[in-house]
Design a protein around this motif. Structure first.
Motif, short mmCIF file in Angstrom:
data_model
loop_
_atom_site.label_atom_id
_atom_site.label_comp_id
_atom_site.label_asym_id
_atom_site.label_seq_id
_atom_site.Cartn_x
_atom_site.Cartn_y
_atom_site.Cartn_z
N GLY A 1 0.79 -1.23 0.00
CA GLY A 1 0.00 0.00 0.00
C GLY A 1 0.81 1.26 0.00
O GLY A 1 0.26 2.35 -0.11
N LEU A 2 2.14 1.18 0.17
CA LEU A 2 2.96 2.36 0.17
C LEU A 2 3.71 2.48 -1.15
O LEU A 2 3.94 1.50 -1.83
N ILE A 3 4.10 3.71 -1.50
CA ILE A 3 4.79 3.96 -2.76
C ILE A 3 6.23 3.48 -2.64
O ILE A 3 6.95 3.86 -1.72
N SER A 4 6.68 2.63 -3.56
CA SER A 4 8.04 2.11 -3.48
C SER A 4 9.00 2.84 -4.40
O SER A 4 10.20 2.83 -4.18
N ASP A 5 8.51 3.47 -5.47
CA ASP A 5 9.38 4.17 -6.40
C ASP A 5 9.72 5.55 -5.84
O ASP A 5 8.81 6.33 -5.51
N PRO A 6 11.01 5.91 -5.72
CA PRO A 6 11.40 7.21 -5.16
C PRO A 6 10.82 8.39 -5.92
O PRO A 6 10.44 9.41 -5.32
N GLY A 7 10.73 8.27 -7.26
CA GLY A 7 10.17 9.36 -8.04
C GLY A 7 8.71 9.60 -7.73
O GLY A 7 8.27 10.74 -7.54
N ALA B 1 7.19 8.68 -4.97
CA ALA B 1 7.13 9.14 -3.58
C ALA B 1 7.46 10.63 -3.49
O ALA B 1 6.79 11.38 -2.76
N GLN B 2 8.47 11.09 -4.23
CA GLN B 2 8.85 12.49 -4.21
C GLN B 2 7.73 13.38 -4.70
O GLN B 2 7.45 14.44 -4.12
N ARG B 3 7.04 12.96 -5.74
CA ARG B 3 5.93 13.77 -6.26
C ARG B 3 4.80 13.86 -5.24
O ARG B 3 4.20 14.94 -5.05
N ARG B 4 4.49 12.74 -4.58
CA ARG B 4 3.44 12.77 -3.56
C ARG B 4 3.85 13.64 -2.37
O ARG B 4 3.06 14.45 -1.88
N ILE B 5 5.08 13.49 -1.95
CA ILE B 5 5.57 14.26 -0.82
C ILE B 5 5.52 15.76 -1.12
O ILE B 5 5.11 16.57 -0.27
N LEU B 6 5.93 16.15 -2.32
CA LEU B 6 5.90 17.56 -2.68
C LEU B 6 4.47 18.10 -2.68
O LEU B 6 4.22 19.24 -2.26
#
Length: 421
Positions: free
Chosen positions: A11-17, A19-24
């Protein structure tokens, strides 16, 4: 509790790219809210103190107190983030700022200056947290894009930061309906804004950017054929120099910016301008502090830290000259001076932050960033306190010229560092 890598958790995002977009996106939402929260202390904090104390000489004390509170919070947020991740650190910081807003409102109702100063001190937690959030935006960014990533977080503050001061008049009307003093109205808005920012981060800043960045770094070390110990030593050596230079750039820009900004509403008030006019000028200033961030981030990534740090000193000098030369009755020229002041601060903050983020290893990054922000907050407190005393002893133009001249100290520091490299 041991953190489990995002790739191994359903259920969590594994791709750093990804994840970075969601975090931003989450950071942008929280920064828009917290930007509105920043406005109250800057716009009416000094005026509240002036009304209660009946003197201009201590009008810089509110700014000094909220930046002192910012210093204490920077340590706490840095340590919590280092141990638990960015999410709890940032959420706790914003919630503390909301409590401080409530304290200021209570002080205004009771006309208690001691409680006002305590409330402003606690309110400073929101300022520290707003700045600490920029580091979260860069945790997962590739090295050549870190300045742009942290700038994306900074620019989000613009929407709330520009809107906040311009809500001074309607907020005052709301305050009167609530039977609290007119000037305390903006603190009602700031308290709600900080509380909502804390809620957004607590619920949606997942995965945690700092913890995920550590997992990625550990995985790379495990796969590397070379010697991790050698790389770690090199990072540590580079980090020491980066911390010193980045901190110096941000300390000087913060000192000059806070000193001139703090006394501008008081200067305008003394020349007969309304609170709405002061709010407009401060709103333009805050917009200039954050709105150019994407361009500044691109310039730092494209041309390097040193050139943009030097540009910061020159821009602050121009701001000081314009502020000193502007007639007291000219809203336009004062707004122009404060816009240049905000732009110079932006150049310094983005370039200084990028220097530190690029050179400090993940193992100590959040703690070091918190300590650096303490020095920035102390510089702001010094500028805020000294500004009122200097204006009372001399004048606002003298303060502006002194701030502009001080900013030139950045040039030899940058030149010396560039020479040694």
């Amino acid at each position: 509790m041991t953190y489990v890598a995002p790739a191994t958790r359903p259920g969590l995002i594994s791709d750093p790219g990804d994840a970075q977009r969601r975090i931003l996106r989450v950071l942008v939402a929280s920064q828009i809210l917290s930007g509105a929260g920043l406005a109250a202390g800057v716009t009416v904090g000094a005026l509240l103190a002036q009304d209660m104390l009946g003197t201009t000489s201590l009008a810089g004390l509110p700014s000094a107190l909220l930046t002192a509170g910012s210093a204490l919070t920077a340590i706490a947020v840095g340590r919590i983030s280092q141990a638990r991740g960015r999410r709890p650190g940032l959420a706790i910081g914003y919630f503390t700022g909301a409590i401080g807003s409530a304290g200021v409102i209570t002080a205004a109702v009771l006309e208690n200056p001691v409680l006002l100063f305590i409330g402003l001190f606690v309110y400073g937690a929101g300022t520290a947290t707003n700045l600490q959030a920029r580091y979260a935006g860069a945790d997962l960014a590739p090295p050549g894009h870190r300045a742009r990533a942290l700038s994306t977080v900074l620019v989000a503050t613009t929407l709330g930061g520009v809107a906040g001061p311009n809500l001074a008049a309607p907020a005052g009307t709301l305050a009167e309906h609530l039977r609290i003093p007119h000037l305390a109205g903006l603190f009602v808005i700031s308290g709600a804004a900080y509380a909502l920012a804390a809620l957004v981060l607590a619920l949606w800043l997942r995965p945690d950017p700092l913890l995920m960045a550590r997992d990625i770094a550990q995985a790379k070390e495990a796969d590397a054929a070379g010697s991790p110990a050698t790389a770690a030593t090199a990072d540590t050596d580079a980090g020491r120099g980066g911390v010193l230079l980045g901190a110096l750039v941000m300390i000087l820009t913060q000192l000059v910016m806070v000193a001139i900004m703090t006394m501008t509403p008081v200067h305008m008030h003394d020349h007969g301008h309304s609170t709405a006019a002061s709010g407009l000028v401060i709103g333009i200033h805050i917009g200039a502090m954050y709105l150019p961030s994407p361009l500044t981030g691109w310039l730092v990534d494209r041309y390097g830290h040193m050139k943009i740090a030097a540009a910061s000193g020159l821009t602050l000098l121009a701001a000081g000259v314009f502020a000193a030369a502007a007639p007291g009755d000219s809203v336009f020229l004062l707004a122009l001076a404060l816009a240049l002041l905000g732009l110079g601060w932006n150049f310094g903050l983005v370039s200084g932050t990028a220097i530190i983020t690029d050179t400090v290893p993940l193992a100590t990054r959040a703690k070091t960033q918190g300590l650096v922000d303490v020095s920035i907050a102390v510089a702001g407190a010094t500028g805020g306190m000294a500004s009122g005393i200097m204006v009372a002893a001399t004048s606002y133009p003298a303060l502006a010229l002194a701030g502009g001249a001080l900013s030139l100290a950045l040039l030899p520091a940058v030149a010396a560092t560039a020479y040694h490299r």
